[in-house]
Design a protein around this motif. Structure first.
Motif, PDB file in Angstrom:
ATOM      1  N   PRO A 260       8.981   2.651  -0.847  1.00  0.00           N
ATOM      2  CA  PRO A 260       9.675   3.327   0.262  1.00  0.00           C
ATOM      3  C   PRO A 260      10.837   2.487   0.781  1.00  0.00           C
ATOM      4  CG  PRO A 260       7.377   2.883   0.810  1.00  0.00           C
ATOM      5  CD  PRO A 260       7.604   2.332  -0.547  1.00  0.00           C
ATOM      6  N   THR A 261      11.923   3.136   1.081  1.00  0.00           N
ATOM      7  CA  THR A 261      13.096   2.420   1.599  1.00  0.00           C
ATOM      8  C   THR A 261      13.080   2.470   3.126  1.00  0.00           C
ATOM      9  OG1 THR A 261      14.369   4.435   1.376  1.00  0.00           O
ATOM     10  CG2 THR A 261      14.569   2.826  -0.400  1.00  0.00           C
ATOM     11  N   LYS A 262      13.727   1.493   3.707  1.00  0.00           N
ATOM     12  CA  LYS A 262      13.822   1.458   5.165  1.00  0.00           C
ATOM     13  C   LYS A 262      15.140   2.092   5.561  1.00  0.00           C
ATOM     14  CE  LYS A 262      13.831  -1.773   8.936  1.00  0.00           C
ATOM     15  NZ  LYS A 262      14.612  -2.936   9.237  1.00  0.00           N
ATOM     16  N   LYS A 263      15.121   2.947   6.554  1.00  0.00           N
ATOM     17  CA  LYS A 263      16.360   3.596   6.994  1.00  0.00           C
ATOM     18  C   LYS A 263      17.255   2.552   7.653  1.00  0.00           C
ATOM     19  CE  LYS A 263      16.668   6.344  10.565  1.00  0.00           C
ATOM     20  NZ  LYS A 263      16.419   7.417  11.524  1.00  0.00           N
ATOM     21  N   PRO A 264      18.507   2.422   7.217  1.00  0.00           N
ATOM     22  CA  PRO A 264      19.389   1.434   7.849  1.00  0.00           C
ATOM     23  C   PRO A 264      19.580   1.725   9.340  1.00  0.00           C
ATOM     24  CG  PRO A 264      20.371   2.315   5.844  1.00  0.00           C
ATOM     25  CD  PRO A 264      19.173   3.145   6.138  1.00  0.00           C
ATOM     26  N   ASP A 265      19.768   0.670  10.127  1.00  0.00           N
ATOM     27  CA  ASP A 265      19.883   0.806  11.590  1.00  0.00           C
ATOM     28  C   ASP A 265      21.046   1.706  12.014  1.00  0.00           C
ATOM     29  OD1 ASP A 265      17.731  -0.819  11.792  1.00  0.00           O
ATOM     30  OD2 ASP A 265      18.883  -2.653  12.116  1.00  0.00           O
ATOM     31  N   TYR A 266      22.118   1.659  11.215  1.00  0.00           N
ATOM     32  CA  TYR A 266      23.305   2.439  11.607  1.00  0.00           C
ATOM     33  C   TYR A 266      23.114   3.937  11.364  1.00  0.00           C
ATOM     34  CZ  TYR A 266      24.317   2.220   6.596  1.00  0.00           C
ATOM     35  OH  TYR A 266      24.237   2.315   5.243  1.00  0.00           O
ATOM     36  N   LEU A 267      22.057   4.323  10.709  1.00  0.00           N
ATOM     37  CA  LEU A 267      21.852   5.741  10.409  1.00  0.00           C
ATOM     38  C   LEU A 267      21.165   6.437  11.583  1.00  0.00           C
ATOM     39  CD1 LEU A 267      20.880   6.271   6.679  1.00  0.00           C
ATOM     40  CD2 LEU A 267      22.957   6.922   7.858  1.00  0.00           C
ATOM     41  N   ILE A 268      21.994   6.907  12.480  1.00  0.00           N
ATOM     42  CA  ILE A 268      21.449   7.620  13.641  1.00  0.00           C
ATOM     43  C   ILE A 268      22.128   8.989  13.684  1.00  0.00           C
ATOM     44  CG2 ILE A 268      20.810   5.618  15.059  1.00  0.00           C
ATOM     45  CD1 ILE A 268      23.637   5.915  16.349  1.00  0.00           C
ATOM     46  N   PRO A 269      21.522   9.958  14.322  1.00  0.00           N
ATOM     47  CA  PRO A 269      22.189  11.271  14.417  1.00  0.00           C
ATOM     48  C   PRO A 269      23.554  11.104  15.088  1.00  0.00           C
ATOM     49  CG  PRO A 269      19.931  11.391  15.197  1.00  0.00           C
ATOM     50  CD  PRO A 269      20.244   9.954  14.990  1.00  0.00           C
ATOM     51  N   PRO A 270      24.594  11.746  14.697  1.00  0.00           N
ATOM     52  CA  PRO A 270      24.557  12.862  13.737  1.00  0.00           C
ATOM     53  C   PRO A 270      24.788  12.410  12.289  1.00  0.00           C
ATOM     54  CG  PRO A 270      26.724  12.748  14.722  1.00  0.00           C
ATOM     55  CD  PRO A 270      25.934  11.643  15.341  1.00  0.00           C
TER      56      PRO A 270
ATOM     57  N   ARG B 293      21.900  11.161   3.767  1.00  0.00           N
ATOM     58  CA  ARG B 293      20.436  11.158   3.661  1.00  0.00           C
ATOM     59  C   ARG B 293      20.018  10.115   2.608  1.00  0.00           C
ATOM     60  NH1 ARG B 293      17.992  15.861   5.747  1.00  0.00           N
ATOM     61  NH2 ARG B 293      19.558  17.252   6.650  1.00  0.00           N
ATOM     62  N   PRO B 294      19.635   8.932   3.078  1.00  0.00           N
ATOM     63  CA  PRO B 294      19.245   7.907   2.095  1.00  0.00           C
ATOM     64  C   PRO B 294      17.958   8.328   1.375  1.00  0.00           C
ATOM     65  CG  PRO B 294      18.676   7.204   4.295  1.00  0.00           C
ATOM     66  CD  PRO B 294      19.391   8.506   4.455  1.00  0.00           C
ATOM     67  N   PRO B 295      17.796   7.867   0.139  1.00  0.00           N
ATOM     68  CA  PRO B 295      16.570   8.243  -0.577  1.00  0.00           C
ATOM     69  C   PRO B 295      15.335   7.653   0.100  1.00  0.00           C
ATOM     70  CG  PRO B 295      17.776   6.558  -1.774  1.00  0.00           C
ATOM     71  CD  PRO B 295      18.654   6.965  -0.642  1.00  0.00           C
TER      72      PRO B 295
ATOM     73  N   GLY C 137       9.842  -5.641  -2.468  1.00  0.00           N
ATOM     74  CA  GLY C 137       8.856  -4.957  -1.647  1.00  0.00           C
ATOM     75  C   GLY C 137       7.660  -4.412  -2.401  1.00  0.00           C
ATOM     76  N   VAL C 138       7.478  -4.842  -3.634  1.00  0.00           N
ATOM     77  CA  VAL C 138       6.343  -4.342  -4.420  1.00  0.00           C
ATOM     78  C   VAL C 138       5.052  -5.045  -3.998  1.00  0.00           C
ATOM     79  CG1 VAL C 138       5.388  -4.193  -6.758  1.00  0.00           C
ATOM     80  CG2 VAL C 138       7.824  -3.738  -6.374  1.00  0.00           C
ATOM     81  N   PHE C 139       5.167  -6.335  -3.713  1.00  0.00           N
ATOM     82  CA  PHE C 139       3.988  -7.119  -3.324  1.00  0.00           C
ATOM     83  C   PHE C 139       4.213  -7.813  -1.984  1.00  0.00           C
ATOM     84  CE2 PHE C 139       3.645  -7.558  -8.066  1.00  0.00           C
ATOM     85  CZ  PHE C 139       2.457  -6.862  -8.210  1.00  0.00           C
ATOM     86  N   ALA C 140       3.104  -8.149  -1.340  1.00  0.00           N
ATOM     87  CA  ALA C 140       3.148  -9.027  -0.164  1.00  0.00           C
ATOM     88  C   ALA C 140       2.262 -10.227  -0.470  1.00  0.00           C
ATOM     89  CB  ALA C 140       2.627  -8.289   1.051  1.00  0.00           C
ATOM     90  N   VAL C 141       2.639 -11.404   0.063  1.00  0.00           N
ATOM     91  CA  VAL C 141       1.905 -12.639  -0.251  1.00  0.00           C
ATOM     92  C   VAL C 141       0.969 -13.007   0.889  1.00  0.00           C
ATOM     93  CG1 VAL C 141       2.146 -15.038  -1.019  1.00  0.00           C
ATOM     94  CG2 VAL C 141       4.019 -13.428  -1.389  1.00  0.00           C
ATOM     95  N   ALA C 142      -0.275 -13.339   0.556  1.00  0.00           N
ATOM     96  CA  ALA C 142      -1.212 -13.888   1.543  1.00  0.00           C
ATOM     97  C   ALA C 142      -1.525 -15.317   1.135  1.00  0.00           C
ATOM     98  CB  ALA C 142      -2.488 -13.063   1.555  1.00  0.00           C
ATOM     99  N   ILE C 143      -1.281 -16.258   2.056  1.00  0.00           N
ATOM    100  CA  ILE C 143      -1.538 -17.680   1.736  1.00  0.00           C
ATOM    101  C   ILE C 143      -2.750 -18.154   2.516  1.00  0.00           C
ATOM    102  CG2 ILE C 143      -0.571 -20.012   1.830  1.00  0.00           C
ATOM    103  CD1 ILE C 143       2.169 -18.773   1.408  1.00  0.00           C
TER     104      ILE C 143
ATOM    105  N   LEU D 184       0.824  -1.226   0.000  1.00  0.00           N
ATOM    106  CA  LEU D 184       0.000   0.000   0.000  1.00  0.00           C
ATOM    107  C   LEU D 184       0.848   1.262   0.000  1.00  0.00           C
ATOM    108  CD1 LEU D 184      -2.817  -1.104   2.476  1.00  0.00           C
ATOM    109  CD2 LEU D 184      -2.927  -0.958  -0.010  1.00  0.00           C
ATOM    110  N   LYS D 185       2.107   1.126   0.437  1.00  0.00           N
ATOM    111  CA  LYS D 185       2.953   2.324   0.488  1.00  0.00           C
ATOM    112  C   LYS D 185       3.647   2.613  -0.839  1.00  0.00           C
ATOM    113  CE  LYS D 185       3.708   2.404   5.415  1.00  0.00           C
ATOM    114  NZ  LYS D 185       4.645   2.217   6.505  1.00  0.00           N
ATOM    115  N   VAL D 186       3.469   1.706  -1.785  1.00  0.00           N
ATOM    116  CA  VAL D 186       4.106   1.913  -3.097  1.00  0.00           C
ATOM    117  C   VAL D 186       3.309   2.956  -3.883  1.00  0.00           C
ATOM    118  CG1 VAL D 186       4.545   0.822  -5.334  1.00  0.00           C
ATOM    119  CG2 VAL D 186       5.145  -0.377  -3.238  1.00  0.00           C
ATOM    120  N   ILE D 187       4.047   3.894  -4.487  1.00  0.00           N
ATOM    121  CA  ILE D 187       3.397   4.912  -5.323  1.00  0.00           C
ATOM    122  C   ILE D 187       3.624   4.528  -6.776  1.00  0.00           C
ATOM    123  CG2 ILE D 187       3.391   7.356  -5.972  1.00  0.00           C
ATOM    124  CD1 ILE D 187       4.589   7.838  -3.089  1.00  0.00           C
ATOM    125  N   ALA D 188       2.533   4.375  -7.519  1.00  0.00           N
ATOM    126  CA  ALA D 188       2.631   4.019  -8.942  1.00  0.00           C
ATOM    127  C   ALA D 188       2.440   5.272  -9.786  1.00  0.00           C
ATOM    128  CB  ALA D 188       1.574   2.986  -9.287  1.00  0.00           C
TER     129      ALA D 188
END
Lengths: 298, 124
Positions: B43-53, B59-61, B118-124, B25-29
């Motif tokens: 949307p990308t996930k911010k890597p764990d190591y990216l903390i201030p400062p 600035r990841p996309p 991350g474009v789709f999620a699977v429901a089984i 749902l977060k994908v913009i087409a």
């Protein structure tokens, strides 16, 4: 949605064995081994049929062979409700094997010198009518009067000279190819069937064939003719094999798009001499088998 | 009988065929003007190591963009959260005049890649 395509039955010929199977059963596994091998066919949900062959010295003692196998399954508690079957020269049994209703029938085919076996994997219960129909169709497909061997699989109907040995086979989505060679003369036969043609084909068949044949050709001559109402591109050329001591060879190829299934068919023969057994023109070696492509109902 | 190897249950892929793919749902087409090509912004996930400062410098996309080819565009349309994988395979087979299993192999290969991205999620 959910409707099965309307292809009733399709004749497969593999390693000299003919079998007629429901059109919705597709070959998902195969063996190119001459002496012993197996092909597995599946419908859209699961494997439904296995065809296996093995060169043996002569007709086996069926009673002992089947009895031993049934005994083994019972000892291993892998089989239950096993019943002996004899049907039109085929020997085997039916019952539940590893939880799946199964029929297993075998027969020695003298024309091939092989013990051939068909294994049905039923979805819920045994379909005797289908079993009889398939078993009745299983037979040897001996060479024709020219000595050509027939292969029929994945939309290709091949009539390959008897001196050719299967070298390789590729079955991928929208791409099926077979290659044969004669180890004694070095002649090779290459057959291809390509799908999804509108997605990649530019509309210039001679240009495609030229690119397909690759480099290293001399005096390439392309002509277009009409066969069964559609255009066929014929190519002839000479080529020099890589090894210095080998003489120049002759290449002949055909390519066309089959109107019945929209697939592109190509056959290429690289001859390294004038051998009567290898003299057949490419056009006589390959025919389209559009019955392998389903007619999807709207 | 020829030795058949160890007895085992018959392989089935029925579960896979009954799965339903839901678009993230977060994908913009974003479609091109003649609606022949779609670009997906995942949307990308911010890597764990990216903390201030560090975040002040790096600035990841916010999105990763995928331009879908015509085949993947069809899959994007057909995997609407309602069609089962089996139906998507059949639609693909009809469109390209393929057998069911030719279509299954093509479609599932594509879908695996799109799920991984991350474009789709699977429901089984």
């Amino acid at each position: 949605m959910g409707q099965v395509p309307s292809t009733p039955f399709v004749v497969w010929i593999w390693r000299g064995i003919t079998v007629r199977l429901p059109g919705t059963w597709e070959m998902l596994q195969f063996s190119t081994d001459y002496t012993r091998g197996r092909c597995a066919f599946a419908d859209r949900y699961q494997y439904r049929f296995e065809l296996s062959w093995s060169i043996v010295k002569g007709e086996p003692d069926y009673d002992r062979m089947v009895g031993d196998y049934m005994g083994k399954l019972e000892r291993e508690k892998a089989g239950s409700d096993l019943v002996r079957l004899r049907h039109a020269g085929w020997h085997g049994f039916t019952g539940t094997v590893s939880g799946t209703p199964t029929t297993r029938l075998g027969r020695y085919l003298p024309a091939l010198g092989c013990l051939v076996e068909g294994v049905f994997l039923w979805t819920d219960r045994r379909d005797e009518a289908l079993e009889h129909q398939v078993i009745a169709s299983m037979a040897a497909s001996p060479p024709d009067t020219r000595g050509h061997q027939r292969w029929r699989a994945a939309g290709l109907d091949l009539n390959v000279p008897g001196v050719a040995a299967l070298e390789g086979c590729t079955l991928q989505p929208a791409k099926a190819s077979f290659s044969f060679s004669n180890p004694k003369t070095g002649t090779t036969w290459q057959f291809e069937r390509l799908g999804m043609v509108p997605n990649w084909f530019t509309g210039d068949l001679p240009a495609w064939l030229t690119h397909h044949l690759g480099t290293g050709l001399h005096d390439l001559r392309l002509t277009t003719t009409t066969r069964s109402g559609h255009a066929v591109v014929l190519a002839e050329a000479s080529f020099k094999p890589r090894a210095l001591h080998l003489r120049r060879g002759h290449l002949a190829a055909n390519a066309w798009i089959e109107p019945a299934d929209g697939r592109l068919y190509a056959v290429t023969v690289r001859r390294r001499g004038q051998h009567p057994a290898e003299a057949a023109a490419p056009g006589d070696l390959l025919a389209a088998a559009p019955d392998f492509t389903p007619r999807w109902t709207p | 009988m020829m030795p058949a190897g160890p007895s085992r249950p018959v392989a089935t892929w029925r579960d896979m065929l009954t799965a339903v793919l839901h678009p993230n749902l977060k994908v913009i087409a974003e479609w091109n003007p003649d609606r022949t090509r779609v670009t997906l912004k995942v949307p990308t996930k911010k890597p764990d190591y990216l903390i201030p400062p560090l975040t002040l410098i790096i600035r990841p996309p916010a999105y990763r963009s995928f331009v879908l080819d015509p085949v993947a565009t069809d899959l994007w349309i057909w995997c609407d959260g309602k069609n089962r994988v089996e139906q998507v395979i059949e639609l693909f087979a009809r469109k390209h005049n393929l057998t069911f299993h030719e279509s299954r192999v093509s479609v599932t290969t594509y879908l695996k890649e799109l799920v991984k991205r991350g474009v789709f999620a699977v429901a089984i």
